[in-house]
Design an enzyme around this catalytic site. Structure first.
Site, PDB file in Angstrom:
ATOM      1  CE1 TYR A   1     -12.178  12.456 -17.807  1.00 33.01           C
ATOM      2  CE2 TYR A   1     -12.220  12.379 -15.407  1.00 33.01           C
ATOM      3  CZ  TYR A   1     -12.425  11.767 -16.628  1.00 33.01           C
ATOM      4  OH  TYR A   1     -12.869  10.478 -16.675  1.00 33.01           O
TER       5      TYR A   1
ATOM      6  NE  ARG B   1      -3.013   0.532   3.302  1.00 35.11           N
ATOM      7  CZ  ARG B   1      -2.474   0.969   4.458  1.00 35.11           C
ATOM      8  NH1 ARG B   1      -1.904   2.148   4.525  1.00 35.11           N
ATOM      9  NH2 ARG B   1      -2.519   0.208   5.533  1.00 35.11           N
TER      10      ARG B   1
ATOM     11  CE  LYS C   1      -8.680   8.412 -19.554  1.00 35.13           C
ATOM     12  NZ  LYS C   1      -8.910   9.757 -19.042  1.00 35.13           N
TER      13      LYS C   1
HETATM   14  C1  PLP Z   1      -9.446  10.267 -17.880  1.00 37.16           C
HETATM   15  C2  PLP Z   1      -8.950  11.538 -17.312  1.00 37.16           C
HETATM   16  C3  PLP Z   1      -8.831  11.715 -15.927  1.00 37.16           C
HETATM   17  C4  PLP Z   1      -9.257  10.651 -14.933  1.00 37.16           C
HETATM   18  O1  PLP Z   1      -8.505   9.475 -15.081  1.00 37.16           O
HETATM   19  P1  PLP Z   1      -9.045   8.004 -14.680  1.00 37.16           P
HETATM   20  O2  PLP Z   1      -7.839   7.161 -14.879  1.00 37.16           O
HETATM   21  O3  PLP Z   1     -10.178   7.680 -15.589  1.00 37.16           O
HETATM   22  O4  PLP Z   1      -9.484   8.082 -13.256  1.00 37.16           O
HETATM   23  C5  PLP Z   1      -8.324  12.922 -15.467  1.00 37.16           C
HETATM   24  N1  PLP Z   1      -7.961  13.899 -16.311  1.00 37.16           N
HETATM   25  C6  PLP Z   1      -8.082  13.778 -17.647  1.00 37.16           C
HETATM   26  C7  PLP Z   1      -7.670  14.895 -18.537  1.00 37.16           C
HETATM   27  C8  PLP Z   1      -8.577  12.596 -18.201  1.00 37.16           C
HETATM   28  O5  PLP Z   1      -8.708  12.475 -19.527  1.00 37.16           O
END
Ligand code: PLP
Length: 405
Positions: free
Chosen positions: A124, A71, A221
């Protein structure tokens, strides 16, 4: 938590003079390798054992390098943090189970009731929910400015605030914020600057070099890039990272070692992927601008973009994300999207495969129609995440789908 503590690492770009393409492949891995493996292993161990109490105590107190409990820290996770730290040029880094955990842990780890935050309307969707719902409940005031009105943002900052939260380019309308200018204004007011660099990636933009104190990513992403693992990461000065790391180790949204292993593996091709996505997206944005069915195209690499000059100054490439609106609005979007053969209709972005979606089901699924309208996000917008496929094939696919628009 990964820190530049004088490890014999291939990284530390400033000192080694190695370029990102080399660092993405090699950096940050030495400490995690064992048994002469050339690759970072997945270390699936909840805890790490010690032969004597003194060494155990010293490690637990951070007086020597080592891991105690997953953790807190884990060798595979540390290799991921170290790679991103080096690519972003930060002093330290820490990671999270998701991108939203990176955003929320950073905000809750650094803020206290009574603090004021300045940010913008186009963050976001999940981040926006933290600003309009969760932070106010904990006594933190949030002012959300017009994303493209840098003067208004500077004025809001000058009224005093603890933290300035930036995101550039934004999701889904690809607005660009002047990171250097707004960071300077924030520092004048004594505020800490956090920048969400998810859309740009460390290959196209390094917010720390532009003056931001901290940079964070949804690693789900482009960093992961294969739409198969969730994660988040934060880089910056050791003193600030330590605060957020402490909040994360106690509240527990730690990255899983398997996700970290997938990220380490994926980061090796980050430069190749991003270069290809930059090229593909620019070509597609230019093609879209010439189509009679298309009303508007949002891409920072187009000369017609409101802040193309700022983007050209602070970015090395314009990224793989674009959005466009079709004449005929939501009805046209509903006809065209299902005809795309080379795009998954899905909520993710930044993957090797092209994805398309509408804000109501992707970036701003957390918001109501009214909230999206207030943020200036049209329901008929198409968000298009460009993959690494052949650009001619992608354009032909859009072309045949547009026939019904
Ligand atoms: C997808 C995204 C997030 C959140 O990320 P997760 O991994 O889905 O929790 C935050 N900021 C941006 C710009 C994103 O595209």
């Amino acid at each position: 938590m990964s820190k530049d503590a004088g490890r014999s690492d291939a990284g530390r770009s400033g000192r080694t003079g190695l370029s990102p393409a080399t660092l993405a492949v090699r950096a940050g891995e030495d400490a995690a390798r064992a048994h002469r493996a050339t690759q970072v292993p997945v270390v699936y161990s909840a805890a790490f054992g010690y032969e004597d109490v003194d060494t155990w105590v010293d490690t637990a107190l951070g007086r020597r390098e080592g891991h105690i409990y997953t953790r807190n820290t884990n060798p595979t996770v540390a290799a991921f943090e170290e790679k991103v730290r080096i690519l972003e040029g930060g002093e330290a880094a820490t990671s999270f189970a998701t991108g939203m955990a990176a955003v929320s842990n950073t905000l809750f780890g650094l803020l206290t009731p009574g603090d004021r935050v300045v940010s913008v309307k186009d963050t976001y969707g999940g981040t926006n929910q933290l600003f309009v719902d969760f932070l106010p409940r904990w006594g933190v005031e949030v002012e959300l400015c017009d994303t493209t009105d840098f003067g208004q943002i500077e004025a809001a900052i000058a009224e005093g605030c603890r933290l300035v939260y930036l995101e550039s380019p934004t999701n889904p309308t690809l607005k660009v914020m002047d990171i250097a200018r707004l960071s300077a204004a924030a520092h004048e007011a004594g505020a800490v600057v956090v920048t969400d660099n998810t859309f740009a990636t460390p290959i196209n933009q390094n917010p720390l070099a532009l003056g931001s104190d901290l940079v964070l990513h949804s690693a789900t992403k482009f960093l992961g890039g294969h739409a198969d693992a969730l994660g988040g990461v934060l880089c910056g000065p050791a003193e600030l990272i330590k605060k957020v790391y402490h909040y994360r180790e106690i509240t527990g949204s730690s990255m899983d070692p398997m996700a970290a292993w997938l990220m380490v593996r994926s980061l090796k091709t980050l430069v190749l992927r991003v270069q290809r996505q930059n090229e593909n997206a620019l070509a597609i944005a230019r093609w879209l601008s010439e189509q009679p069915q298309v009303e508007a195209v949002n891409y920072p690499g187009l000369e017609s973009h409101l802040h193309h000059d700022v983007a050209a100054r602070q970015m090395r490439g314009y990224g793989g994300m674009l959005s466009f609106s079709l004449r005929g609005g939501f009805a046209a979007v509903k006809r065209v999207l299902p005809r795309l053969r080379l795009a998954h209709l899905a909520a993710n972005l930044g993957a090797v495969e092209t994805l398309a979606g509408v804000p109501a089901t992707t970036s701003h699924v957390e918001c109501t129609v009214e909230e999206r309208a207030a943020m200036g996000i049209p329901e008929g917008l198409v968000r298009y995440s460009v993959g690494i496929e052949d650009v001619g094939d992608l354009i032909a696919d859009l072309d045949q789908a547009f026939a019904v628009a």
